[in-house]
Design an enzyme around this catalytic site. Sequence first.
Site, mmCIF file in Angstrom:
data_model
loop_
_atom_site.group_PDB
_atom_site.id
_atom_site.type_symbol
_atom_site.label_atom_id
_atom_site.label_comp_id
_atom_site.label_asym_id
_atom_site.label_seq_id
_atom_site.Cartn_x
_atom_site.Cartn_y
_atom_site.Cartn_z
ATOM 1 N N CYS A 131 37.534 -2.900 78.744
ATOM 2 C CA CYS A 131 38.234 -1.618 78.853
ATOM 3 C C CYS A 131 37.418 -0.580 79.612
ATOM 4 C CB CYS A 131 38.589 -1.103 77.464
ATOM 5 S SG CYS A 131 37.373 -1.510 76.206
ATOM 6 N N CYS A 132 36.109 -0.491 79.328
ATOM 7 C CA CYS A 132 35.341 0.611 79.904
ATOM 8 C C CYS A 132 34.133 0.118 80.687
ATOM 9 C CB CYS A 132 34.891 1.561 78.792
ATOM 10 S SG CYS A 132 33.992 0.680 77.491
ATOM 11 N N SER A 371 59.008 -52.178 73.117
ATOM 12 C CA SER A 371 59.507 -51.943 74.465
ATOM 13 C C SER A 371 60.252 -50.627 74.472
ATOM 14 C CB SER A 371 60.353 -53.107 74.934
ATOM 15 O OG SER A 371 61.683 -52.875 74.598
ATOM 16 N N GLY A 372 60.110 -49.912 75.564
ATOM 17 C CA GLY A 372 60.679 -48.564 75.620
ATOM 18 C C GLY A 372 61.541 -48.388 76.849
ATOM 19 N N GLN A 373 61.820 -47.139 77.120
ATOM 20 C CA GLN A 373 62.677 -46.737 78.215
ATOM 21 C C GLN A 373 62.239 -47.311 79.567
ATOM 22 O OE1 GLN A 373 65.354 -45.033 77.569
ATOM 23 N NE2 GLN A 373 65.865 -45.120 79.748
ATOM 24 N N GLY A 375 59.992 -49.886 80.028
ATOM 25 C CA GLY A 375 59.566 -51.276 80.051
ATOM 26 C C GLY A 375 58.673 -51.529 78.862
ATOM 27 N N ASP A 481 63.014 -34.173 75.195
ATOM 28 C CA ASP A 481 63.508 -35.324 74.431
ATOM 29 C C ASP A 481 62.749 -35.427 73.114
ATOM 30 O OD1 ASP A 481 64.955 -37.532 73.766
ATOM 31 O OD2 ASP A 481 63.956 -38.909 75.143
HETATM 32 P P1 ADP Z 1 59.707 -45.132 75.608
HETATM 33 O O1 ADP Z 1 59.384 -43.727 75.298
HETATM 34 O O2 ADP Z 1 59.350 -45.571 76.957
HETATM 35 O O3 ADP Z 1 61.128 -45.458 75.250
HETATM 36 P P2 ADP Z 1 58.247 -45.693 73.309
HETATM 37 O O4 ADP Z 1 57.301 -44.582 73.427
HETATM 38 O O5 ADP Z 1 59.362 -45.572 72.329
HETATM 39 O O6 ADP Z 1 58.806 -46.047 74.694
HETATM 40 O O7 ADP Z 1 57.411 -46.992 72.967
HETATM 41 C C1 ADP Z 1 57.967 -48.155 72.420
HETATM 42 C C2 ADP Z 1 57.122 -48.601 71.229
HETATM 43 O O8 ADP Z 1 55.780 -48.846 71.621
HETATM 44 C C3 ADP Z 1 57.026 -47.556 70.136
HETATM 45 O O9 ADP Z 1 58.058 -47.657 69.234
HETATM 46 C C4 ADP Z 1 55.690 -47.841 69.489
HETATM 47 O O10 ADP Z 1 55.825 -48.812 68.506
HETATM 48 C C5 ADP Z 1 54.867 -48.409 70.631
HETATM 49 N N1 ADP Z 1 53.998 -47.354 71.199
HETATM 50 C C6 ADP Z 1 54.274 -46.488 72.191
HETATM 51 N N2 ADP Z 1 53.230 -45.677 72.453
HETATM 52 C C7 ADP Z 1 52.253 -46.030 71.599
HETATM 53 C C8 ADP Z 1 50.923 -45.549 71.357
HETATM 54 N N3 ADP Z 1 50.407 -44.527 72.060
HETATM 55 N N4 ADP Z 1 50.196 -46.142 70.396
HETATM 56 C C9 ADP Z 1 50.724 -47.164 69.666
HETATM 57 N N5 ADP Z 1 51.951 -47.637 69.839
HETATM 58 C C10 ADP Z 1 52.729 -47.098 70.792
#
Ligand code: ADP
Length: 617
Positions: A131-132, A371-373, A375, A481
């Site tokens: 400030c000063c 498996s996720g979004q 792969g 999300d």
């Molecule tokens: P996406 O977001 O691509 O759909 P997710 O994040 O849901 O994929 O991952 C799928 C699965 O992989 C999860 O349900 C979880 O069991 C596992 N997983 C994801 N990230 C991690 C992490 N950082 N540590 C341990 N397991 C993980």
Amino acid sequence: MFPRVIMKGTLIKKSQQKKRTSPCNYKERMFILDTQDLKYSERRPGKKPLEKGCIQLSRIKCVEIVCTDVPIPCTYKYPFQVFHDTHYLYIFAPDNDCRQRWVRALKEETKGNSLVAKYHPNFWMDGKWRCCQQAEKLATGCQVYDPVGCGSKKPLPQLPDPKMGMQDPEYQMVVALQDYTPLGDNDLPLQKDQEYILINNCNADWWAVKDDRGNTGFVPSTYVAEKFGSNFERFEWYNKNITRQDAEILLMKEGKEGAFMVRDSRQPGVYTVSVFSKAPGSNGEKNPRVKHYQIRQSETGQTAFYLAEKYLFSTIPELIHYHQHNAAGLITRLRHPVSQDGGSSQETVDTAEDHWEVDPQELILGKELGSGQFGLVLEGKWRDKKVAVKMTREDSMSEEEFKEEAKVMMKLSHCKLVQLYGVCINRAPMCLVFEFMENGCLSDYLRAKKGRLSQDTLLGMCLDVSEAMAYLESSNYIHRDLAARNCLVSKNNEVKVSDFGMTRLVLDDQYTSSHGSKFPVKWSAPEVINYSKFSSKSDVWSFGVLMWEVYSEGRLPYENRSNAEVVESLSTGLRLLKPRLAPDSVHLLMDWCWKEKPDDRPSFALLLHELASLADM
Ligand code: ADP
């Protein structure tokens, strides 16, 4: 006689650095003010809080808010000071109301003390008072201390003179970009989106304005934007005298996806946004290229600015802020402001450049986790650390966007966010390397532990997520999300937020379009479903649904209803019902997150504060 507790709550304190060598850090503490002391302690899950400090009230010489221009490096953004003995304790509150309550209560308890006559309204930092400029920490203050009143005694410009500071005989209007609660008697409250007459803008920080009932007062200049003004020089994205051709040269030279600027059009009083992109155009345009969008004005009812139809804003700064977070009709989101005299202002992002690439040779891949979004997710080892590796399907994301977003995600770091360690680009498929979370995703965890989770645990989970989200909110980062399936649980059962920024990387229309079958309608706010208008407040809506998932122990929201039925029932005002395990106080917070209008919902900073006080009870 036992001391009586006056107030308690979670705040962040900066280390007092009593010795020159002591570290500068910010720690969350539970503060208790009683009739004798101000105490703070560390909260430890499952154990008694550990007292970390105690200041006798009789030793306090000044308590006042801190007015500052410096960015605040912790999640709570409302600082105040407690000057005691020969030390300054800086404490940060999550919102202004909370700060005012603490300052008022502390002043009340210390008003009989031997107090300072003058105090320092800004921080002691880097060896001087901001400030000063005095370089002696114990130097007398520079502003009169009011032991009763609460607020800033900022240097005010001269009393408003309606003629002064006005270039135009017609009124100049400003629009509030956010709410403002007055800090002192001379201030005027602001309500977001309301218009005010600008009376005086001689002082750079505080402008005098008049509201529609004729009240005048001062407001922080960064909280308002001139409605018809062209005074954008304070924004890094504005270039005053630049031709279309020079803008193109500068942006092509920058060569970064989403490099942009706002410049004057040839037509006086009109502005153009120029943005660089490498993305393939829908009608065979060559790439990379610079696209120019004129900022248009609609005159239906109120004046409104827009680049893409549907997204109307009352000022240009608001419009730019929105498109910095949402492409919404533009070829790409406005990512890097570029200015004539400085190049990109995002140079800091690039300093991380060599740290964000993971060498494929250092990465050992193990068994499949899920498996996720994008792969497969595999377990892995990287530099002796257990990691989770997200593989990408070749067609699941654009490489350019992937690199840009990964760089931003790398910079986000908080103990309640699943840390991204880096990305592996020089191998196919590309992959992301994350901190490993032993207990998998939160929704599965909740279902597996059904019936065995205590009230403290459930609340603690919501608190963890709100901490991460308050951090993202303060970093101006939208998750898009948030849901229990996108949170993970650590070895010590801490919940961390994951997948931030990932939706932006997905090319699949079924996932990103609100009409697609994979779009998370049941977690989305109405404005996201209807107009794809994402904001921290749309994240707040999703957080409400996440709290519901937690207290329902992993049930699916609106279990037996289709997306279309959910949208229909939301529009008639119906909401998810209170889960059996949720106390009324938590259910009230959920309902608050599900207010129709985004502005009526609480911020994450406030939610964090509310949840923390429930945890303290
Ligand atoms: P996406 O977001 O691509 O759909 P997710 O994040 O849901 O994929 O991952 C799928 C699965 O992989 C999860 O349900 C979880 O069991 C596992 N997983 C994801 N990230 C991690 C992490 N950082 N540590 C341990 N397991 C993980």
